[in-house]
Design a protein around this motif. Structure first.
Motif, mmCIF file in Angstrom:
data_model
loop_
_atom_site.group_PDB
_atom_site.id
_atom_site.type_symbol
_atom_site.label_atom_id
_atom_site.label_comp_id
_atom_site.label_asym_id
_atom_site.label_seq_id
_atom_site.Cartn_x
_atom_site.Cartn_y
_atom_site.Cartn_z
ATOM 1 N N ALA A 17 0.815 -1.220 0.000
ATOM 2 C CA ALA A 17 0.000 0.000 0.000
ATOM 3 C C ALA A 17 0.847 1.268 0.000
ATOM 4 C CB ALA A 17 -0.924 -0.005 1.209
ATOM 5 N N ASP A 18 2.175 1.110 -0.027
ATOM 6 C CA ASP A 18 3.115 2.232 -0.034
ATOM 7 C C ASP A 18 2.944 3.119 1.197
ATOM 8 O OD1 ASP A 18 5.269 3.607 -1.102
ATOM 9 O OD2 ASP A 18 4.018 5.002 -2.225
ATOM 10 N N GLN A 19 2.787 2.464 2.364
ATOM 11 C CA GLN A 19 2.667 3.179 3.623
ATOM 12 C C GLN A 19 3.870 2.855 4.509
ATOM 13 O OE1 GLN A 19 -1.052 2.914 5.705
ATOM 14 N NE2 GLN A 19 -2.266 2.743 3.812
ATOM 15 N N ASN A 20 4.292 3.819 5.281
ATOM 16 C CA ASN A 20 5.386 3.608 6.222
ATOM 17 C C ASN A 20 4.987 2.541 7.239
ATOM 18 O OD1 ASN A 20 6.585 4.345 9.093
ATOM 19 N ND2 ASN A 20 8.037 5.081 7.545
ATOM 20 N N ILE A 21 5.896 1.606 7.478
ATOM 21 C CA ILE A 21 5.566 0.465 8.325
ATOM 22 C C ILE A 21 5.231 0.892 9.762
ATOM 23 C CG2 ILE A 21 7.961 -0.047 8.973
ATOM 24 C CD1 ILE A 21 7.269 -3.029 8.764
ATOM 25 N N TYR A 22 5.879 1.934 10.254
ATOM 26 C CA TYR A 22 5.608 2.388 11.622
ATOM 27 C C TYR A 22 4.269 3.121 11.703
ATOM 28 C CZ TYR A 22 10.281 0.930 12.895
ATOM 29 O OH TYR A 22 11.402 0.169 13.141
ATOM 30 N N ASP A 23 3.925 3.865 10.660
ATOM 31 C CA ASP A 23 2.610 4.502 10.628
ATOM 32 C C ASP A 23 1.516 3.442 10.560
ATOM 33 O OD1 ASP A 23 3.868 6.955 10.664
ATOM 34 O OD2 ASP A 23 3.714 7.257 8.480
ATOM 35 N N TYR A 24 1.754 2.422 9.758
ATOM 36 C CA TYR A 24 0.770 1.340 9.613
ATOM 37 C C TYR A 24 0.603 0.592 10.931
ATOM 38 C CZ TYR A 24 -1.783 -2.209 6.886
ATOM 39 O OH TYR A 24 -2.745 -3.027 6.377
ATOM 40 N N ALA A 25 1.716 0.416 11.649
ATOM 41 C CA ALA A 25 1.680 -0.329 12.907
ATOM 42 C C ALA A 25 0.854 0.383 13.980
ATOM 43 C CB ALA A 25 3.101 -0.555 13.421
ATOM 44 N N ALA A 26 0.659 1.681 13.845
ATOM 45 C CA ALA A 26 -0.097 2.435 14.848
ATOM 46 C C ALA A 26 -1.532 1.943 14.971
ATOM 47 C CB ALA A 26 -0.078 3.922 14.499
ATOM 48 N N THR A 27 -2.059 1.356 13.892
ATOM 49 C CA THR A 27 -3.427 0.832 13.920
ATOM 50 C C THR A 27 -3.466 -0.696 13.776
ATOM 51 O OG1 THR A 27 -3.601 1.267 11.530
ATOM 52 C CG2 THR A 27 -4.441 2.966 13.034
ATOM 53 N N HIS A 28 -2.305 -1.339 13.891
ATOM 54 C CA HIS A 28 -2.228 -2.796 13.766
ATOM 55 C C HIS A 28 -1.375 -3.332 14.916
ATOM 56 C CE1 HIS A 28 -3.421 -1.538 9.706
ATOM 57 N NE2 HIS A 28 -3.992 -2.731 9.619
ATOM 58 N N PRO A 29 -2.002 -3.775 15.987
ATOM 59 C CA PRO A 29 -1.259 -4.125 17.206
ATOM 60 C C PRO A 29 -0.265 -5.266 17.036
ATOM 61 C CG PRO A 29 -3.570 -4.791 17.362
ATOM 62 C CD PRO A 29 -3.454 -3.904 16.165
ATOM 63 N N GLU A 30 -0.552 -6.253 16.190
ATOM 64 C CA GLU A 30 0.392 -7.361 16.002
ATOM 65 C C GLU A 30 1.707 -6.863 15.410
ATOM 66 O OE1 GLU A 30 -3.765 -8.926 15.936
ATOM 67 O OE2 GLU A 30 -2.704 -7.388 14.772
ATOM 68 N N LEU A 31 1.610 -6.004 14.400
ATOM 69 C CA LEU A 31 2.814 -5.435 13.792
ATOM 70 C C LEU A 31 3.523 -4.514 14.776
ATOM 71 C CD1 LEU A 31 4.694 -5.021 11.407
ATOM 72 C CD2 LEU A 31 3.093 -3.298 10.513
ATOM 73 N N SER A 32 2.764 -3.739 15.523
ATOM 74 C CA SER A 32 3.361 -2.827 16.502
ATOM 75 C C SER A 32 4.179 -3.592 17.537
ATOM 76 C CB SER A 32 2.252 -2.030 17.198
ATOM 77 O OG SER A 32 2.798 -1.191 18.193
ATOM 78 N N GLN A 33 3.618 -4.691 18.035
ATOM 79 C CA GLN A 33 4.345 -5.463 19.042
ATOM 80 C C GLN A 33 5.563 -6.163 18.438
ATOM 81 O OE1 GLN A 33 2.578 -7.632 22.170
ATOM 82 N NE2 GLN A 33 0.590 -6.607 22.013
ATOM 83 N N ALA A 34 5.457 -6.602 17.194
ATOM 84 C CA ALA A 34 6.612 -7.223 16.530
ATOM 85 C C ALA A 34 7.755 -6.219 16.389
ATOM 86 C CB ALA A 34 6.210 -7.763 15.164
ATOM 87 N N LEU A 35 7.433 -5.016 15.963
ATOM 88 C CA LEU A 35 8.466 -3.993 15.790
ATOM 89 C C LEU A 35 9.145 -3.666 17.111
ATOM 90 C CD1 LEU A 35 6.632 -1.615 13.290
ATOM 91 C CD2 LEU A 35 8.621 -3.050 12.799
ATOM 92 N N SER A 36 8.361 -3.602 18.172
ATOM 93 C CA SER A 36 8.929 -3.301 19.484
ATOM 94 C C SER A 36 9.761 -4.452 20.018
ATOM 95 C CB SER A 36 7.798 -2.980 20.462
ATOM 96 O OG SER A 36 8.298 -2.793 21.766
ATOM 97 N N TYR A 37 9.230 -5.664 19.920
ATOM 98 C CA TYR A 37 9.868 -6.827 20.534
ATOM 99 C C TYR A 37 11.082 -7.312 19.740
ATOM 100 C CZ TYR A 37 10.364 -11.514 22.554
ATOM 101 O OH TYR A 37 10.847 -12.639 23.160
ATOM 102 N N PHE A 38 10.923 -7.510 18.437
ATOM 103 C CA PHE A 38 12.018 -8.087 17.646
ATOM 104 C C PHE A 38 13.112 -7.080 17.328
ATOM 105 C CE2 PHE A 38 8.644 -11.249 16.494
ATOM 106 C CZ PHE A 38 9.247 -12.333 17.081
ATOM 107 N N SER A 39 12.773 -5.798 17.242
ATOM 108 C CA SER A 39 13.822 -4.788 17.041
ATOM 109 C C SER A 39 14.770 -4.795 18.226
ATOM 110 C CB SER A 39 13.205 -3.398 16.875
ATOM 111 O OG SER A 39 12.453 -3.320 15.692
ATOM 112 N N HIS A 40 14.230 -4.932 19.405
ATOM 113 C CA HIS A 40 15.066 -5.013 20.617
ATOM 114 C C HIS A 40 15.925 -6.280 20.589
ATOM 115 C CE1 HIS A 40 16.287 -4.821 24.799
ATOM 116 N NE2 HIS A 40 15.806 -6.035 24.990
ATOM 117 N N LYS A 41 15.325 -7.412 20.160
ATOM 118 C CA LYS A 41 16.078 -8.670 20.095
ATOM 119 C C LYS A 41 17.215 -8.573 19.102
ATOM 120 C CE LYS A 41 13.701 -11.482 22.838
ATOM 121 N NZ LYS A 41 14.304 -12.235 23.968
ATOM 122 N N ALA A 42 16.953 -7.908 17.956
ATOM 123 C CA ALA A 42 17.975 -7.796 16.913
ATOM 124 C C ALA A 42 19.186 -7.032 17.405
ATOM 125 C CB ALA A 42 17.375 -7.120 15.675
ATOM 126 N N LYS A 43 18.966 -6.058 18.256
ATOM 127 C CA LYS A 43 20.088 -5.289 18.792
ATOM 128 C C LYS A 43 20.924 -6.100 19.759
ATOM 129 C CE LYS A 43 17.640 -0.908 18.295
ATOM 130 N NZ LYS A 43 17.005 0.231 19.008
#
Length: 407
Positions: free
Chosen positions: A381-407
């Protein structure tokens, strides 16, 4: 005109690469360390190799020549037999004394050569047709962890995955037929879940069972059992099965063949060996429908450029053969989707396969699948993934949880 194939070698040597090329041509075709008086020189010509090109640089500090050789070999030497071809292309070459390092970088086959092989029976088009999809990406999951899970527990995990609207599920490469989970027992436990879900939802999900074994007869029996239960796909560990095994499987198989390349890094991470670019052509000739290539920011050794080189190699046409589906895998979750989408030229003709990135999601396997699907939806849909995550809780939690793990 006599058919031929060309092999490109990356070589380090303490003698000129032109002389190395001559030695390869001699050793791998018509010559030996001494003259053989009973051999007629008149019969030798059609079996001779030819030097196509020599590119070299001289490293004075090391007194070493480095470069690329391309040598052409006649099919009269071996016929259209890939095991014989690889014996000629790399068998004795790897033992030549004057070669310090050797990588077989590429192999080029003519259309006449490729025409001798059937290639994938399903490939991209056949996979989409079986799934009832007109476009991708194919969202896939792996049963993780793979150690100690019984067939009954595997079926429970599958029930979670299909309920999350996944497209494809597979056995791990390490899960063949251990005492706690024979493949036939997994088929018996999992196929009813797949069938029930299709009856209930109308959605087709494909499960790929690992039918591999050291006995080709056992592989065929596993295949026949899978077919008798309505199965659609099998995991094939191509490096362990080998050329002969894969050629045999392709002759009797009537399911999608999903290739895992475990062990390939012994070649790829060394100055000695055969590159992925070469092997992917062989596996496609011998019928592989799906091919794993690792993934962007994955958990293994490959950098992103290397992953994309593999992607571009296997998406190049190979004669008349159907296209093999590229599979991005290994440590994948929703966060890598934007770069994957961008670097493939916004392609969706691929599989995006998650293991821990699905099962390790804070909301469980269903959350993991939904997060990956939402990541793809945002990109398409050509939308920023973080903007999209604001209304999609599964994606929001993945970005928060796995980004931390990756670091």
């Amino acid at each position: 005109m006599m058919d031929r194939f060309e092999v490109a070698y990356l070589i380090h040597s303490f003698i000129s690469l032109a002389h190395v090329a001559e030695k390869i041509c001699n050793d791998q075709t018509t010559g030996t360390f001494t003259k053989i008086p009973d051999i007629s020189s008149g019969n030798v010509g059609c079996f001779s190799a030819e030097i196509i090109s020599v590119e070299e640089t001289y490293v004075s500090t090391l007194k070493q020549y480095r470069g690329r050789l391309v040598i052409s070999y006649p099919i009269d030497l071996c016929g259209y037999d890939l095991s014989a071809i690889f014996t000629i292309a790399c068998g004795g070459v790897s033992s030549i004394k004057v070669i310090e390092r050797l990588k077989i970088e590429d192999i080029q086959f003519t259309d006449q050569f490729v025409a001798q092989f059937q290639g994938p029976k399903f490939g991209i088009e056949g996979t989409y047709r079986k799934l009832g999809m007109s476009e991708g990406p194919v969202i896939g999951g792996i049963l993780k962890p793979n150690i100690g899970i019984t067939p009954a527990d595997s079926a429970k995990l599958v029930a979670q995955l299909v309920a999350a609207d996944i497209d494809f599920i597979k056995d791990d490469e390490k899960l063949q037929s251990p005492p706690y989970s024979h493949v036939k027992d997994r088929i018996d436990a999992i196929m009813p879940v797949i069938d029930d879900w299709q009856q209930k939802s109308g959605k087709k999900v494909i499960y790929a069972f690992n039918i591999c074994h050291s006995d080709i007869g056992e592989i065929e029996r596993n295949h026949e059992y899978l077919k008798s239960k309505g199965g659609d796909a099998a995991v094939i560990n191509v490096n362990q099965i080998g050329i002969c095994g894969l050629d045999s499987i392709n002759k009797f198989s009537d399911v999608i063949l999903h290739a895992h390349t475990n062990g390939l890094a012994f070649n790829e991470r060394s100055d000695w060996g055969i590159s992925f670019n070469v092997w992917q052509k062989v596996w496609r000739l011998l019928g592989i429908d799906h091919l794993q290539i690792n993934g962007i920011d994955g958990k293994y050794w490959q950098g992103n450029d290397s992953v994309m080189e593999a992607y571009h190699a296997m998406t190049q046409p190979l004669g008349h053969l159907s296209s093999t589906l590229p599979v991005f895998c290994s440590g994948q979750w929703g966060g890598q989707v934007p770069e994957t989408y961008s670097r493939t030229g916004k392609s969706t003709e691929l599989m995006y396969l998650g293991g821990g990135g699905i099962h390790g999601h804070p909301l469980g396997a269903q959350g993991g699948v939904k997060a990956i699907k939402q990541a793809w939806d945002s990109c398409i849909a050509d939308q920023n993934i973080y903007d999209y995550a604001a209304t999609h809780p599964e994606l929001s939690q993945a970005l928060s949880y796995f980004s931390h793990k990756a670091k």
